[in-house]
Write a protein that holds these residues in place. Structure first.
Motif, PDB file in Angstrom:
ATOM      1  N   ASP A  90      16.099  16.787  28.720  1.00  0.00           N
ATOM      2  CA  ASP A  90      17.275  16.106  28.256  1.00  0.00           C
ATOM      3  C   ASP A  90      17.542  14.785  28.673  1.00  0.00           C
ATOM      4  N   TRP A 106      15.024  12.636  28.658  1.00  0.00           N
ATOM      5  CA  TRP A 106      15.001  11.359  27.789  1.00  0.00           C
ATOM      6  C   TRP A 106      15.769  10.214  27.805  1.00  0.00           C
ATOM      7  N   ARG A 136      11.192  16.181  21.130  1.00  0.00           N
ATOM      8  CA  ARG A 136      12.927  14.307  21.207  1.00  0.00           C
ATOM      9  C   ARG A 136      11.826  13.276  21.332  1.00  0.00           C
ATOM     10  N   LYS A 189      18.536  10.217  17.990  1.00  0.00           N
ATOM     11  CA  LYS A 189      17.783  11.236  17.873  1.00  0.00           C
ATOM     12  C   LYS A 189      17.468  12.439  17.329  1.00  0.00           C
ATOM     13  N   TYR A 218      15.544  16.073  16.977  1.00  0.00           N
ATOM     14  CA  TYR A 218      14.982  16.967  18.586  1.00  0.00           C
ATOM     15  C   TYR A 218      14.936  18.336  17.761  1.00  0.00           C
TER      16      TYR A 218
END
Length: 568
Positions: free
Chosen positions: A243, A246, A357, A439, A441
């Motif tokens: 994350d 990301w 992701r 997003k 995931y």
């Protein structure tokens, strides 16, 4: 002779047995070749009512979300209040009689996740089961710029709460709850005491000497440093580092959200004076909001004059920032990374699953056709323009829910229920003042990696080219408006939602307009939103055993470039 021959033959038998055993051991040690999952065309659920129920089920009316304000603002022109005072509005509900029937419960988290770009939340767990308690919250809001080092401040305020609870022996402090985001810091206490007493406890956290004064509830700076380092280690161990990458690849390393977090050098050298400066900088930067229970609640009478005298005496100027960027980082022009057909890979050798992701930044890429009348079937997608907060929110909420709203979302239905590629895949709408994104995931087994990623990409392409059925649109509306109604029926959720509106600049009128647009959503309108939000290439980040998944990715996504990334 016979005896000698028999004795001579036994070693040969033992040797044969040993060879067989060795062969078995060697074959057992060989790694079984992975059989990778083939790809399939996307599959959609049917929302049609089956016969003979189609003519016998009652028609459901339009869901009308609440239009009354969540909180009533109290204004006293004769007083110069350092905060905006809000009273919880009365809510007619079968299970919430008034504001003092609350219990505090927040999900626990030790690090800022990518969700910090929408609700942007860190939460501390607080317990309170007293049904006659008053909840008082003191919130610091910074809509224009993120707070510096909010991850450090969150741990420090938690440590201060523990120190105060030990030194003061006040049961109220055991209910301490903190919710920290990039743009808000909300401290709450929930106990049966008078609201003036609760307020007095909350302002102690923002006094200019709360961390450096060793005489009143001193904090353990060594423990704060240890927690910060431990959180970083746990994030790498748990896979939460994906994350962090990301956010960096989506926004760029120079974006304000990436500059104010994860100051590793400060984690190592942090002292009490630096900690006090971080707190004071946040206090000077903030707009203050005080939330009190309904005036009809017990012990809810508030002494305004006394509250002004107790208010922290903040310094007149901001101290030097301790973050990697200046406090005006949000005003600097930063280059938005252009996404290409590239998949970023984080190596996790020996991992049996791949974390995925995949998504888009939407605040600077949605086309002007959204929210306007267009001539062609899907609208002119050639012109681009900056969207209003309402338009960004509409796209973010509707599309993330359409694709990833757990059991009833397209991705979950197809990739789990139909094909069994994952235990779950979800959509997240991150709507924050300086950036918004969608997003998707989830995690998948090593052998499903390529098929899983291709499945998501196929659904993103499908929603742009094929209109949803009216039944699916109706189900989406029911979900979104129902979600809003549920949040309105809980005082803590209403408070969090109100703070989110303050941070993003949405008024109550804007929220009502957004709900009206959701009610009027059509298949054609949703397809317009999808073509705007899902334009260009998505950002894709995978974390797994790279050497095992690269051949599958190369086979199923030959046009995509693979790049290994090491996360600090």
């Amino acid at each position: 002779m016979m005896n000698l021959t028999a004795t001579h033959g036994r070693p040969k038998q033992l040797q044969s047995l040993m060879c067989c055993a060795a062969a078995l051991l060697l074959s057992a040690c060989q790694q079984t070749q992975i059989v990778f999952t083939p790809t399939e065309p996307p599959s959609l659920a049917s929302f049609d009512t089956p016969y003979p129920l189609d003519n016998h089920l009652p028609e459901s009316g339009v869901i009308i979300p609440a239009t009354d304000p969540m909180f009533s603002d109290e204004v006293y022109t004769e007083l110069d209040l350092p905060y905006q005072l809000h009273r919880l509005a009365s809510v007619q509900s079968n299970h919430e009689l008034n504001s003092n029937s609350l219990s505090t419960h927040a999900l626990s988290s030790n690090s800022l996740s990518s969700n910090s770009l929408s609700s942007n939340s860190l939460s501390s767990h607080a317990l309170s089961s007293n049904t006659l308690s008053n909840r008082v919250s003191l919130a610091a809001i910074s809509p224009q710029a993120p707070f510096n080092n909010p991850d450090i401040l969150q741990i420090a305020l938690q440590e201060k709460a523990r120190a105060l609870a030990i030194n003061l022996a006040d049961p109220c402090l055991e209910t301490f709850s903190i919710r920290v985001s990039l743009h808000s810091i909300n401290l709450s206490l929930t106990c049966p005491d008078d609201v003036n007493h609760i307020y007095g406890l909350l302002v102690q956290f923002w006094q200019p000497n709360t961390f450096v004064d060793a005489t009143t509830a001193p904090v353990d700076i060594d423990n704060i440093r240890r927690q910060l380092k431990l959180n970083k280690h746990l994030n790498a161990f748990s896979g939460a580092e994906i994350d962090k990458l990301w956010r960096e690849k989506l926004l760029g390393p120079e974006h304000a959200y990436n500059k104010v977090l994860n100051n590793d050098a400060l984690f190592d050298s942090l002292n009490l004076n630096q900690l006090q400066q971080i707190q004071q900088q946040a206090a000077m930067q903030a707009q203050w909001h005080l939330f009190l229970p309904n005036s009809q609640a017990k012990n809810a009478e508030f002494n305004l004059q006394a509250s002004i005298k107790q208010w922290p005496l903040l310094t007149t100027s901001l101290p030097k920032s301790l973050s990697k960027s200046s406090s005006h980082a949000d005003k600097l022009e930063t280059t938005t990374p252009k996404q290409t057909k590239k998949i970023f890979l984080i190596d996790a050798p020996g991992s049996v699953q791949t974390q995925v992701r995949l998504g888009y930044r939407i605040d600077h890429s949605i086309n002007q056709a959204i929210g306007h009348t267009v001539d062609s079937e899907l609208g002119d997608m050639s012109e681009t323009n900056q969207l209003s907060s309402q338009e960004v929110t509409l796209s973010c909420r509707s599309l993330s829910a359409l694709m990833g709203r757990s059991f009833s979302g397209r991705l979950y239905y197809d990739l789990r229920e139909k094909r069994g590629l994952t235990y779950g895949i979800y959509g997240q709408c991150a709507n924050a003042p300086l950036s918004s994104s969608i997003k998707f995931y989830g995690s998948t087994a090593i052998e499903h990696t390529g098929a899983f990623v291709v499945g998501i990409l196929d659904h993103l392409a499908l929603v742009k080219t094929q209109s949803a059925s009216q039944g699916e649109i109706n189900a989406l509306k029911t979900y979104l408006i129902g979600e809003d109604l549920l949040s309105q029926d809980n005082s803590i959720q209403r408070e969090n939602q109100y703070l989110q509106q303050l941070a993003t600049g949405l008024t109550q009128v804007d929220v009502q307009k957004l709900n009206a647009e959701l009610q009027a959503l059509t298949p054609k309108r949703l397809q317009q939103l999808a073509n705007g939000a899902f334009s260009g290439e998505p950002l894709i980040i995978l974390r797994g055993d790279i050497d095992r998944i690269i051949p599958d990715l190369t086979s199923k996504l030959p046009e995509w470039q693979l790049e290994r990334i090491k996360v600090d």
